[in-house]
Design an enzyme around this catalytic site. Structure first.
Site, mmCIF file in Angstrom:
data_model
loop_
_atom_site.group_PDB
_atom_site.id
_atom_site.type_symbol
_atom_site.label_atom_id
_atom_site.label_comp_id
_atom_site.label_asym_id
_atom_site.label_seq_id
_atom_site.Cartn_x
_atom_site.Cartn_y
_atom_site.Cartn_z
ATOM 1 N N HIS A 11 2.671 -6.278 -4.016
ATOM 2 C CA HIS A 11 3.480 -5.802 -3.153
ATOM 3 C C HIS A 11 3.072 -4.572 -2.495
ATOM 4 O O HIS A 11 3.141 -3.367 -2.939
ATOM 5 C CB HIS A 11 4.874 -5.314 -3.556
ATOM 6 C CG HIS A 11 5.884 -5.094 -2.597
ATOM 7 N ND1 HIS A 11 7.210 -6.087 -2.370
ATOM 8 C CD2 HIS A 11 6.050 -4.414 -1.428
ATOM 9 C CE1 HIS A 11 7.909 -5.594 -1.309
ATOM 10 N NE2 HIS A 11 7.162 -4.567 -0.769
ATOM 11 N N HIS A 13 1.992 -3.229 1.548
ATOM 12 C CA HIS A 13 1.992 -3.338 3.150
ATOM 13 C C HIS A 13 0.607 -2.933 3.724
ATOM 14 O O HIS A 13 0.179 -1.698 3.407
ATOM 15 C CB HIS A 13 3.199 -2.661 3.734
ATOM 16 C CG HIS A 13 4.587 -3.417 3.304
ATOM 17 N ND1 HIS A 13 5.187 -4.336 4.023
ATOM 18 C CD2 HIS A 13 5.168 -3.212 2.226
ATOM 19 C CE1 HIS A 13 6.215 -4.392 3.547
ATOM 20 N NE2 HIS A 13 6.286 -3.834 2.373
ATOM 21 N N ASP A 15 0.033 -2.079 6.843
ATOM 22 C CA ASP A 15 0.218 -0.842 7.770
ATOM 23 C C ASP A 15 0.634 0.337 7.346
ATOM 24 O O ASP A 15 0.761 1.358 7.728
ATOM 25 C CB ASP A 15 1.115 -1.448 8.846
ATOM 26 C CG ASP A 15 2.498 -2.116 8.468
ATOM 27 O OD1 ASP A 15 2.683 -2.197 7.360
ATOM 28 O OD2 ASP A 15 3.263 -2.397 9.391
ATOM 29 N N GLY A 169 11.405 -5.371 6.652
ATOM 30 C CA GLY A 169 11.894 -4.535 7.711
ATOM 31 C C GLY A 169 13.472 -3.761 7.120
ATOM 32 O O GLY A 169 13.947 -4.286 6.067
ATOM 33 N N HIS A 196 12.095 -9.226 0.646
ATOM 34 C CA HIS A 196 12.503 -7.905 0.185
ATOM 35 C C HIS A 196 14.153 -7.927 0.108
ATOM 36 O O HIS A 196 14.994 -8.389 1.183
ATOM 37 C CB HIS A 196 12.415 -6.894 1.307
ATOM 38 C CG HIS A 196 10.880 -6.204 1.576
ATOM 39 N ND1 HIS A 196 9.924 -7.306 1.733
ATOM 40 C CD2 HIS A 196 10.397 -4.888 1.060
ATOM 41 C CE1 HIS A 196 8.965 -6.459 1.986
ATOM 42 N NE2 HIS A 196 9.084 -5.213 1.400
ATOM 43 N N GLU A 199 17.394 -3.713 -1.934
ATOM 44 C CA GLU A 199 16.880 -2.252 -2.019
ATOM 45 C C GLU A 199 17.918 -1.209 -1.047
ATOM 46 O O GLU A 199 18.047 -0.417 -1.855
ATOM 47 C CB GLU A 199 15.332 -2.462 -1.110
ATOM 48 C CG GLU A 199 14.759 -1.192 -0.839
ATOM 49 C CD GLU A 199 13.498 -1.043 0.116
ATOM 50 O OE1 GLU A 199 13.234 -2.214 0.650
ATOM 51 O OE2 GLU A 199 12.765 -0.343 0.110
ATOM 52 N N ASP A 277 4.055 -0.438 -2.788
ATOM 53 C CA ASP A 277 4.811 -0.810 -1.576
ATOM 54 C C ASP A 277 3.561 -0.247 -0.452
ATOM 55 O O ASP A 277 3.107 -0.925 0.504
ATOM 56 C CB ASP A 277 5.973 0.090 -1.356
ATOM 57 C CG ASP A 277 6.905 -0.486 -0.505
ATOM 58 O OD1 ASP A 277 6.624 -1.723 -0.012
ATOM 59 O OD2 ASP A 277 8.073 -0.176 -0.497
HETATM 60 ZN ZN ZN Z 1 7.801 -3.261 0.823
#
Ligand code: ZN
Length: 329
Positions: A11, A13, A15, A169, A196, A199, A277
């Site tokens: 996991h 990302h 960006d 998102g 996701h 959370e 993350d």
């Molecule tokens: Zn994430």
């Protein structure tokens, strides 16, 4: 010690993991005006402050990196550099996720965006002893039609770099029902599904992600501790949790490391794995994240092996890659 161990990250990302130097360099090359010339100020715009209060505030740190991720060259470079950084700390397999729809601000098509990221990924795999696959993110803030667009455009890259889809998102209650058709379509094409959920909103989102969307893995899922029925489902179906403790503490999904459910879940044989993350936004790497959790909960080498093997099973990689990963520990 941790740095030397072979590692898997499920996991991460793209960006949220751009080098700060690279942001500055690309901005210069592409004549993009940055909000500041000062490196410390820029750093504070892409790394979360210690007083961050929510996931929504955390997600603001993605605005600046996304500004400079709008050309083929920048996407290629950033995905190459992510794997370059990861292999330095002995990550052997990394599933990169990113949302193609966020990279259409200039001249690129969805297909070109995906291709550019795969290009950087391939380059790194040729140069370094690391393997990687892509998870295409669909934004929960966008429509189901947008998700379907990404799924259709990504289809030709399936098993040629792309392996799965994700919804990401800001998390609202009950989002899954808006994306059922998209995820049905994705699964029919052969995409794997990770979502996701649980959370920033309740455990019911985890239930829906599994039952409505066919998720085999859940990003975070920390809230399943709040309801027996959901916890039981995750356990019985061997759903894998991609846990990112530092991110959870920063977004206030969990109030302190000591209270993170990672350890009780692990002890109860829930399939837990550890990821960053976001390397830049959270200001960590996988070694520091594993180190933090192992120190907090006094875990040992055998525990590491068990979690590593959970991660191998949970990858969306082919059998050859999985066997290679198993041979490393
Ligand atoms: Zn994430």
């Amino acid at each position: 010690m941790i740095k030397k161990l072979p590692k898997i990250e499920l996991h991460c990302h793209l960006d949220g993991s751009v080098r700060l130097d690279t942001i500055i360099d690309i901005a210069k090359k592409e004549n993009i005006k940055l909000p500041s010339e000062d490196i410390n100020e820029l750093s504070s715009l892409v790394k979360v402050p210690s007083n961050c209060t929510s996931l929504v505030e955390y997600l603001k740190r993605f605005d600046l990196p996304n500004k400079i991720m709008q050309t083929k060259e920048s996407l290629r470079r950033i995905s190459f550099e992510l794997l370059e950084d990861a292999q330095r700390e002995n990550v052997k397999y990394l599933e990169i996720r990113f949302a193609p729809m966020l990279h259409l601000q200039r001249e690129l098509t969805i297909s070109e965006v995906i291709e550019s990221v795969i290009c950087g990924m391939k380059e790194a795999q040729e140069k370094y002893d690391i393997k990687s696959n892509l998870i295409l993110g669909c934004m929960r803030t966008m429509s189901e039609e947008d998700a379907i667009l990404v799924i259709n455009e990504g289809k030709k890259f399936l098993n040629k770099g792309v392996v799965a889809v994700d919804l990401c998102g800001p998390e609202l209650e009950g989002f899954s029902s808006n994306f059922k058709n998209a995820m049905d379509l994705a699964r029919s094409y052969g995409y794997k599904v990770t979502i996701h959920a649980g959370e920033a909103a309740s455990e019911n989102n985890v239930l829906d992600a599994i039952n409505l969307l066919g998720a085999k893995r859940i990003g975070h899922g920390v809230r399943i501790k709040d309801k027996k029925e959901v916890y039981k489902l995750v356990k019985e179906k061997n759903i894998v949790l991609e846990m990112c403790p530092t991110s959870n503490v920063q977004t206030k999904a969990i109030d302190a490391y000591e209270n993170h459910p990672f350890y009780p879940f692990y002890k109860d044989d829930i399939k837990v794995t550890i990821s960053t993350d976001n390397r830049t936004v959270s200001d960590i790497d996988l070694s520091s994240e594993i180190d933090t959790m192992f120190n907090k909960f006094d875990l040992k080498r055998d525990d590491y092996k068990k979690i590593y093997l959970n991660s191998v099973d949970a990858t969306f990689a082919d059998d050859k890659t999985k066997n290679w990963l198993r041979s490393l520990i």
